[in-house]
Enzyme design. Structure first.
Site, PDB file in Angstrom:
ATOM      1  N   SER A 135       0.815  -1.208   0.000  1.00  0.00           N
ATOM      2  CA  SER A 135       0.000   0.000   0.000  1.00  0.00           C
ATOM      3  C   SER A 135       0.850   1.261   0.000  1.00  0.00           C
ATOM      4  O   SER A 135       1.561   1.541  -0.953  1.00  0.00           O
ATOM      5  CB  SER A 135      -0.959  -0.045   1.200  1.00  0.00           C
ATOM      6  OG  SER A 135      -1.943   0.946   1.098  1.00  0.00           O
ATOM      7  N   LYS A 140      -0.797  -4.097  -3.184  1.00  0.00           N
ATOM      8  CA  LYS A 140      -2.093  -3.514  -2.800  1.00  0.00           C
ATOM      9  C   LYS A 140      -2.146  -2.098  -3.367  1.00  0.00           C
ATOM     10  O   LYS A 140      -1.627  -1.162  -2.791  1.00  0.00           O
ATOM     11  CB  LYS A 140      -2.268  -3.481  -1.283  1.00  0.00           C
ATOM     12  CG  LYS A 140      -3.612  -2.895  -0.855  1.00  0.00           C
ATOM     13  CD  LYS A 140      -3.747  -2.871   0.659  1.00  0.00           C
ATOM     14  CE  LYS A 140      -5.100  -2.294   1.069  1.00  0.00           C
ATOM     15  NZ  LYS A 140      -5.230  -0.857   0.767  1.00  0.00           N
ATOM     16  N   ASP A 188      10.524   5.132 -10.153  1.00  0.00           N
ATOM     17  CA  ASP A 188      10.196   5.702 -11.460  1.00  0.00           C
ATOM     18  C   ASP A 188      10.994   6.966 -11.754  1.00  0.00           C
ATOM     19  O   ASP A 188      11.302   7.264 -12.912  1.00  0.00           O
ATOM     20  CB  ASP A 188       8.697   6.005 -11.546  1.00  0.00           C
ATOM     21  CG  ASP A 188       7.868   4.760 -11.822  1.00  0.00           C
ATOM     22  OD1 ASP A 188       8.454   3.662 -11.889  1.00  0.00           O
ATOM     23  OD2 ASP A 188       6.635   4.885 -11.966  1.00  0.00           O
TER      24      ASP A 188
END
Length: 438
Positions: free
Chosen positions: A299, A324, A310
């Site tokens: 999460s 999740k 990224d």
């Protein structure tokens, strides 16, 4: 306005109001007509249960069960929270709550462990990510809502509960009982120390104080280490997540610009969702960062990992995270408590959805415990829709259940032998691989 509309929908469902649609179109009329027909069916069944069931029933219990059933049909994370539980959930985000110290979800009718929290009864008893809880004090969890099971696991400090745990893959799974004593869980979410020439920061969850505590830990290590500080290790292993805004601010602390995460609803008539961008300022002063993850990283901690990966701001070291990628919103319902409902999916800056997939590390590294977690998660993902219960266990399986002993102390990274994931992160930071991207 949004809270008001949700409350109105609940009232409509319970009271049978016919004023929900002010000016329906022809299509809307057909849809509302079907809704009324289904509500009439619900009302008829409700009256049958009240009048014909062989035991006395309470109206409030029947209604709560109906609400829980509706939310449970959506996904494992959407639940109704009666007043007491709603307040407990709000307290939990402030960093203190009562219970066992375990983050759970529901899968195929059983309770699945997302992650035990450090220094809690669950962690000390050796509960592992991926374990399945089949019984609570001898009562099967099959047929109960997630919230009902959570309520049973909570309780006053110094009271005990027995969890029946199923661990391992189908065919080789072992089942055993573990007795836990409930405690007041005061979560110290950030721990830090000097790790040779690196600042080591462990974040165990994301509550209201996470960013503040992390910033304080980093500033303290900066002052202590001075020019000897060469980089940062952010340990998110076994971090089950928490508050979205705290995940965003933690990631923002290391980024100067760019998107951190976006949230999108998958409804056909939904808007474009929200994007959260970084503000200028890097608390690490551009020094290299390694982020440690494993199967218990879930999460909010996956948001941080995905954003830093990224943007090529950090090297992700460890094993595949939990996966999740759904956002839950806490919605107050006045005197009735509240509800937690999935309102969106979240996506990393490059547009990746990590739900049921997770974050893939740049550098794979494993401790033995990580292999256990990964095997359990793989087994859970491959589990078929068939629901096993104790009633269809073979005599051999029942005998195995009696013979399996409770787990002893489960070694944490570094307790028994070297922490291989941490060592891999140190090596990466000392000689970062050159990016092949231009």
């Amino acid at each position: 306005m949004r809270n008001f509309l949700l409350g109105g929908v609940c009232t409509f469902a319970l009271m049978g109001s016919v004023a929900l649609f002010a000016a329906p179109s022809k299509v809307g009329t057909l849809q509302s007509s079907e809704t009324y027909r289904q509500l009439n069916l619900f009302g008829e069944i409700y009256e049958r249960v009240r009048n014909d069931y062989y035991k006395d029933t309470k109206d409030e219990d029947l209604m709560e069960a109906a609400i829980n059933g509706m939310l449970a049909s959506l996904d494992p994370y959407s639940v109704y929270l009666p007043p007491r539980n709603f307040q407990e959930a709000r307290v939990q985000t402030r960093g203190e709550f009562g219970g066992l110290g375990i983050e759970v979800t529901q899968e195929n009718g059983l309770i699945k462990v997302v992650s035990p929290i450090d220094d809690t009864p669950a962690k000390k008893a050796g509960i592992l990510t991926g374990d399945l809880i089949t019984h609570l004090d001898g009562e099967p969890v099959m047929g109960k809502s997630l919230q009902e099971s959570i309520e049973k696991m909570r309780g006053a400090p110094n009271t005990s509960i027995v969890l029946t745990i199923r661990r391992g893959t189908q065919g080789t799974a072992k089942t055993f009982d573990v007795k836990l004593t409930r405690a007041v869980i005061r979560t110290q979410v950030v721990r830090s120390h000097r790790q040779d020439e690196f600042a080591y920061i462990r974040i165990t969850s994301f509550n209201e104080h996470t960013t503040q505590d992390m910033t304080a830990a980093i500033e303290k290590l900066k002052a202590e280490m001075g020019p000897q500080l060469k980089g940062y290790i952010i340990d998110l292993r076994d971090n089950p997540g928490g508050l979205l805004d705290q995940a965003i601010s933690v990631a923002d602390a290391f980024l100067n610009q760019g998107e951190i995460v976006s949230t999108r609803s998958l409804r056909t008539n939904a808007d474009e969702g929200q994007r959260y961008n970084a503000k200028r300022g890097d608390i690490a002063d551009g020094k290299p960062i390694a982020v440690l993850i494993n199967g218990g990283t879930a999460s909010a901690s996956e948001i941080v990992s995905g954003a830093l990966q990224d943007h090529h701001r950090a090297i992700i070291v460890g094993s595949q995270s939990f996966g999740k990628g759904l956002v839950q919103t806490m919605i107050p319902l006045g005197e009735f408590g509240g509800m937690k409902i999935t309102t969106a999916g979240y996506f990393t800056p490059s547009g990746r959805s990590i739900d049921k997939v997770g974050i893939t590390p740049d550098i794979e590294a494993w401790n033995e415990r990580d292999h256990q977690i990964a095997a359990a998660l793989k087994a859970r993902r491959e589990l078929t829709a068939s629901r096993e219960t104790d009633e269809n266990e073979t005599p051999q399986q029942q005998q195995e259940k009696q013979e399996v002993a409770p787990p002893g102390h489960v070694a944490q990274p570094g307790e028994q032998g070297p922490d291989l994931v941490l060592k891999a992160a140190e090596e990466v930071l000392r000689a970062p691989p050159k990016s092949s991207k231009k």
